[in-house]
Design a protein around this motif. Structure first.
Motif, PDB file in Angstrom:
ATOM      1  N   UNK A   1       0.823  -1.201   0.000  1.00  0.00           N
ATOM      2  CA  UNK A   1       0.000   0.000   0.000  1.00  0.00           C
ATOM      3  C   UNK A   1       0.854   1.247   0.000  1.00  0.00           C
ATOM      4  N   UNK A   2       2.071   1.160   0.449  1.00  0.00           N
ATOM      5  CA  UNK A   2       2.893   2.349   0.605  1.00  0.00           C
ATOM      6  C   UNK A   2       4.349   1.962   0.444  1.00  0.00           C
ATOM      7  N   UNK A   3       4.765   1.680  -0.786  1.00  0.00           N
ATOM      8  CA  UNK A   3       6.099   1.139  -0.996  1.00  0.00           C
ATOM      9  C   UNK A   3       7.215   1.986  -0.392  1.00  0.00           C
ATOM     10  N   UNK A   4       7.009   3.280  -0.291  1.00  0.00           N
ATOM     11  CA  UNK A   4       8.082   4.119   0.241  1.00  0.00           C
ATOM     12  C   UNK A   4       8.000   4.337   1.737  1.00  0.00           C
TER      13      UNK A   4
ATOM     14  N   UNK B   1      -9.221  11.394  -6.965  1.00  0.00           N
ATOM     15  CA  UNK B   1      -8.048  10.507  -6.894  1.00  0.00           C
ATOM     16  C   UNK B   1      -8.443   9.081  -7.270  1.00  0.00           C
ATOM     17  N   UNK B   2      -7.428   8.241  -7.376  1.00  0.00           N
ATOM     18  CA  UNK B   2      -7.625   6.787  -7.430  1.00  0.00           C
ATOM     19  C   UNK B   2      -7.402   6.248  -6.018  1.00  0.00           C
ATOM     20  N   UNK B   3      -7.987   5.088  -5.740  1.00  0.00           N
ATOM     21  CA  UNK B   3      -7.740   4.540  -4.402  1.00  0.00           C
ATOM     22  C   UNK B   3      -7.488   3.038  -4.412  1.00  0.00           C
ATOM     23  N   UNK B   4      -7.198   2.506  -5.617  1.00  0.00           N
ATOM     24  CA  UNK B   4      -6.888   1.071  -5.676  1.00  0.00           C
ATOM     25  C   UNK B   4      -5.564   0.828  -6.404  1.00  0.00           C
ATOM     26  N   UNK B   5      -4.696   1.853  -6.391  1.00  0.00           N
ATOM     27  CA  UNK B   5      -3.430   1.759  -7.117  1.00  0.00           C
ATOM     28  C   UNK B   5      -2.267   1.913  -6.125  1.00  0.00           C
ATOM     29  N   UNK B   6      -1.770   0.793  -5.576  1.00  0.00           N
ATOM     30  CA  UNK B   6      -0.724   0.867  -4.554  1.00  0.00           C
ATOM     31  C   UNK B   6       0.495   1.649  -5.046  1.00  0.00           C
ATOM     32  N   UNK B   7       0.999   2.504  -4.192  1.00  0.00           N
ATOM     33  CA  UNK B   7       2.182   3.303  -4.536  1.00  0.00           C
ATOM     34  C   UNK B   7       1.839   4.621  -5.200  1.00  0.00           C
TER      35      UNK B   7
ATOM     36  N   UNK C   1      -4.792   7.165   3.321  1.00  0.00           N
ATOM     37  CA  UNK C   1      -4.523   7.279   1.886  1.00  0.00           C
ATOM     38  C   UNK C   1      -3.028   7.492   1.680  1.00  0.00           C
ATOM     39  N   UNK C   2      -2.474   6.732   0.753  1.00  0.00           N
ATOM     40  CA  UNK C   2      -1.046   6.839   0.475  1.00  0.00           C
ATOM     41  C   UNK C   2      -0.824   6.871  -1.026  1.00  0.00           C
ATOM     42  N   UNK C   3       0.400   7.238  -1.403  1.00  0.00           N
ATOM     43  CA  UNK C   3       0.796   7.153  -2.801  1.00  0.00           C
ATOM     44  C   UNK C   3       1.369   8.459  -3.326  1.00  0.00           C
ATOM     45  N   UNK C   4       2.143   8.321  -4.373  1.00  0.00           N
ATOM     46  CA  UNK C   4       2.790   9.462  -5.008  1.00  0.00           C
ATOM     47  C   UNK C   4       1.757  10.503  -5.454  1.00  0.00           C
TER      48      UNK C   4
ATOM     49  N   UNK D   1       3.961  -5.610  -6.642  1.00  0.00           N
ATOM     50  CA  UNK D   1       4.433  -5.568  -5.253  1.00  0.00           C
ATOM     51  C   UNK D   1       3.343  -6.050  -4.298  1.00  0.00           C
ATOM     52  N   UNK D   2       2.089  -5.825  -4.679  1.00  0.00           N
ATOM     53  CA  UNK D   2       0.972  -6.241  -3.823  1.00  0.00           C
ATOM     54  C   UNK D   2       0.761  -7.756  -3.876  1.00  0.00           C
TER      55      UNK D   2
END
Ligand code: GLU
Length: 301
Positions: free
Chosen positions: A29-32, A72-78, A89-92, A234-235
């Motif tokens: 969900x939050x690669x970084x 936003x999108x909410x099903x796109x990890x990272x 909520x996470x992501x670039x 990654x998921x």
């Protein structure tokens, strides 16, 4: 136009360069890692004070509402992800969206995120349902007939996701006679339909539905921007893998109400003048993803 900004470091915008090492790591969900707007101790950006943006109808609307509404999108990890358990909520893209809100004087407590699927973005902007959109949104002329874009702030390209045990593929024609899944209204599905008539297609509103079909063996591949697919790999590292290279160039922009030049200029200036913040947001969210990309130069439009 008068603008005030908390942070305005001068940096040099560099041409985009994208290369992929193919490695995937970090939490799905939050690669970084890290929390909203911060990277460890120091916030990545601050909420600007006393902002005025003369001549921006969107800014006037935001001030009246006392909050910023962002698509936003909410099903796109990272990139754009909502953790259903924690509500985080996470992501670039989500952090880019927060950064823009902060530059307008609105912190997290005054931001409302609205999930909008690929096919519904232009209409949501035209209707005024959202103040702006940040979610893997490729700049193109067709969309520019209805809306405007700030940016680009990221560059990727169409790629392929296949089952972990499937043979490697390096071109879309490898899927002639097979079924490839993508999101309705997206540039990758349009590319397949227009240029690869021998590929069968399956469409959903959400890429996550395509990934589920791939895992269930109902489709042969998922196609969309490789940066999105890397998040899914990654998921589900045991079930799926990214294969092949990039087939197109997808330049991500911030979707805006057509004609709001004041807001577009504000966001473009924000991107151009704060490369360190862009880099911090990238490192936090995608630094461990295997994606190697530099901040693209903002277009003069
Ligand atoms: N970037 C492409 C697009 O804007 C695909 C990703 C998406 O559907 O958001 O259509």
């Amino acid at each position: 136009m008068r603008r005030t900004r908390a942070l305005a470091g001068i940096g040099i915008a560099t041409a985009a360069l994208l290369a992929l090492t193919g490695c995937n790591s970090g939490s799905p969900s939050n690669p970084g890692g890290g929390d909203a707007g911060d990277s460890g101790d120091k916030p990545l950006f601050e909420v600007a004070k006393d902002v005025k943006l003369d001549g921006s109808p969107t800014f006037d609307k935001i001030e009246k509402a006392g909050k910023v509404t962002i698509g936003v999108k909410e099903d796109q990890p990272g990139l754009g992800y909502l953790d259903a358990t924690t509500g985080e909520r996470t992501g670039f893209d989500v952090d880019i969206a927060r950064w823009i809100a902060a530059s307008l004087g609105y912190g997290e407590d005054k931001v409302e995120f609205k999930p909008i699927a690929s096919a519904n973005r232009e209409q949501a902007i035209v209707n005024g349902d959202i103040d702006y959109y940040v979610g893997t949104y490729s700049i193109n002329d067709k969309r520019k007939e209805q809306i405007d874009f700030a940016g680009p702030y990221f560059i990727t390209g169409q790629g392929l996701l296949v089952a972990k045990d499937a043979p490697e593929a390096d071109k879309l024609e490898d899927f002639n006679g097979k079924t490839v899944c993508s999101a309705t209204g997206s540039t990758p599905i349009q590319n397949i339909k227009a240029n690869f008539p021998e590929i069968k297609t399956q469409e959903y509103d959400l890429y996550s539905a395509c990934v589920q079909d791939l895992i269930d063996g109902k489709v042969d591949a998922v196609t969309t921007d490789q940066a999105i697919l890397i998040g899914y790999a990654a998921q589900y590292p045991d079930e799926v893998k990214v294969t092949g290279g990039l087939f197109t160039e997808e330049r991500y922009g911030v979707g805006l109400t057509k004609g709001d030049d004041a807001l577009r200029t504000h966001i473009n200036d924000l991107f151009t003048e704060n490369n360190d913040i862009w880099q911090g947001i990238f490192d936090k969210n995608l630094g461990d993803s295997g994606i190697k990309v530099e901040q693209p130069e903002v277009d003069a439009y």
